[in-house]
Design an enzyme around this catalytic site. Structure first.
Site, PDB file in Angstrom:
ATOM      1  N   HIS A   1      -9.460  -0.127  -1.331  1.00  0.00           N
ATOM      2  CA  HIS A   1      -9.068  -0.380   0.068  1.00  0.00           C
ATOM      3  C   HIS A   1      -9.082   0.957   0.824  1.00  0.00           C
ATOM      4  O   HIS A   1      -8.039   1.467   1.244  1.00  0.00           O
ATOM      5  CB  HIS A   1      -7.681  -1.032   0.110  1.00  0.00           C
ATOM      6  CG  HIS A   1      -7.339  -1.666   1.423  1.00  0.00           C
ATOM      7  ND1 HIS A   1      -8.230  -1.768   2.472  1.00  0.00           N
ATOM      8  CD2 HIS A   1      -6.177  -2.233   1.865  1.00  0.00           C
ATOM      9  CE1 HIS A   1      -7.637  -2.383   3.485  1.00  0.00           C
ATOM     10  NE2 HIS A   1      -6.406  -2.658   3.150  1.00  0.00           N
TER      11      HIS A   1
ATOM     12  N   CYS B   1       1.374  -0.829   2.744  1.00  0.00           N
ATOM     13  CA  CYS B   1       0.183  -1.221   3.508  1.00  0.00           C
ATOM     14  C   CYS B   1       0.441  -2.462   4.355  1.00  0.00           C
ATOM     15  O   CYS B   1      -0.256  -2.681   5.341  1.00  0.00           O
ATOM     16  CB  CYS B   1      -0.989  -1.444   2.559  1.00  0.00           C
ATOM     17  SG  CYS B   1      -0.623  -2.584   1.222  1.00  0.00           S
TER      18      CYS B   1
ATOM     19  N   ARG C   1      -4.076   2.320  11.192  1.00  0.00           N
ATOM     20  CA  ARG C   1      -5.278   1.621  10.703  1.00  0.00           C
ATOM     21  C   ARG C   1      -6.354   1.639  11.789  1.00  0.00           C
ATOM     22  O   ARG C   1      -7.526   1.835  11.513  1.00  0.00           O
ATOM     23  CB  ARG C   1      -4.959   0.162  10.339  1.00  0.00           C
ATOM     24  CG  ARG C   1      -3.982  -0.054   9.195  1.00  0.00           C
ATOM     25  CD  ARG C   1      -4.486   0.487   7.876  1.00  0.00           C
ATOM     26  NE  ARG C   1      -5.822   0.018   7.551  1.00  0.00           N
ATOM     27  CZ  ARG C   1      -6.142  -1.231   7.140  1.00  0.00           C
ATOM     28  NH1 ARG C   1      -5.193  -2.118   6.937  1.00  0.00           N
ATOM     29  NH2 ARG C   1      -7.395  -1.578   6.881  1.00  0.00           N
TER      30      ARG C   1
END
Ligand code: CP
Ligand code: NVA
Length: 336
Positions: free
Chosen positions: A138, A275, A320
């Site tokens: 990821h 996350c 992000r």
């Protein structure tokens, strides 16, 4: 900055190990610049007129929204293609789909199961492909996490970065390799049966040798979290593994991030990262279901820590978008 962006032009972003330390740090620095420009209202339309495909086999809040907003801020058009929208792997091979999408789109984001699929897309589409999460890696998450660390500590090198929980999932793999790449003291603290795969540990150890970083894999919580600057956790059961709840709860309960663990770090300035999404209360149908079946009201992190002064999870979520923007701009954009 310009020389680096020339080097990255046309490159796909599939996992951390494909990049040098300087390249990885460049993405973070570019994200900081783009974040500041967004805050100041300075336009940064480095992908003006481009079309971007967003392929999602698994659900997403942050990654989908981050790619969508990042595309629009950069002047590009994002097109969401969910698991039932296209033939990907069902009536048409990944290779053929890649060739078709590459004729129409300038860049492709992919979130899905097997990592091989994103590799096939990158190999055959002829355009940059960005990994929005696979079973194994990821990497756009790692960039956002490291930007958050840099914002809090002003540096990455030497940061004691402790990932606690399921040590062999996509996020753990990415943080282990990414942390070693940039020279962190990166530790995975999990039960032995959930230690990262040997080949991933070896990649991290090799990178740590070059960067001056350190890699520790331990099942001992006291040893793992001592002196930590960052405590990081993720869900105990990742997407696609839903049958494993009972087993994981039994294995991972001693690794829950709670007040006692934060105190064990001995560092009042320690930050907590996740996350997301997180199971820290009963405000989700998923959480209530687990509560009914297994009696737990919180899982990988307590509500107290999640809402504490240590927690930077929403800065991390915002980051992000800035970091994904940096990846797209550096690999596809015009940064002149
Ligand atoms: N952290 C993360 O990838 O979140 P989403 O699954 O919501 O995209
Ligand atoms: N390990 C998690 C990460 C979610 C962002 C999963 O794959 O479900």
């Amino acid at each position: 900055m310009l020389a680096m962006s020339t080097k990255l032009q046309g490159k796909s972003f599939l996992c951390e190990k494909d990049f040098s330390k300087d390249e990885f740090l460049y993405f973070i620095d570019l994200a900081m610049k783009l974040k500041e420009e967004k805050k100041q209202g300075v336009p940064h339309r480095h992908l003006e007129g481009k079309n971007i495909a967003l392929l999602f086999e698994k659900p997403s809040t942050r990654t989908r929204c981050a790619f969508t907003v990042a595309c629009i801020d950069l002047g590009a058009h994002p097109e969401y293609l969910g698991k039932d929208d296209i033939q990907l792997g069902k009536k048409e091979s990944i290779e053929d789909t890649a060739k078709v999408l590459g004729r129409m789109f300038d860049g492709i984001e992919f979130r899905g199961f097997e990592h091989k699929k994103v590799e096939i897309l990158a190999e055959h589409s002829g355009v940059p492909v960005w990994n929005g999460l696979t079973d194994q890696w990821h990497p756009t998450q790692t960039l956002a996490d490291f930007l958050t660390v840099k914002e809090n500590f002003g540096r990455l090198e030497g940061i004691k970065f402790v990932y606690v929980g399921d040590g062999r999932n996509n996020v753990a793999n990415s943080l282990l390799v990414g942390g070693a790449l940039v020279g962190m003291d990166v530790r995975i603290c999990s039960p032995e049966s959930l230690f990262p795969a040997t080949e991933i540990v070896e990649i991290a150890q090799d990178l740590a040798k070059q960067s001056g970083g350190r890699v520790t894999i331990t099942s001992n919580v006291d040893e793992g979290v001592a002196g930590a600057d960052v405590i990081y956790t993720d869900v105990w059961v990742s997407m696609g593994e839903e049958a494993k709840f009972a087993e994981r709860i039994a294995l991972l309960s001693p690794y829950q991030v709670n007040r006692e663990m934060i105190q064990k770090t001995g560092n009042d300035k320690v930050i907590f990262l996740h996350c997301l999404p997180a199971f820290h209360d009963l405000e989700t149908s998923y959480g209530r279901d687990i509560h009914e079946k297994h009696g737990l009201a919180e899982m990988e992190v307590t509500d107290e820590v999640f809402r504490s002064k240590h927690s930077k999870v929403f800065d991390q979520a915002e980051n992000r978008m800035h970091t994904i923007k940096a990846v797209m701009a550096a690999t596809l954009g015009n940064l002149d």
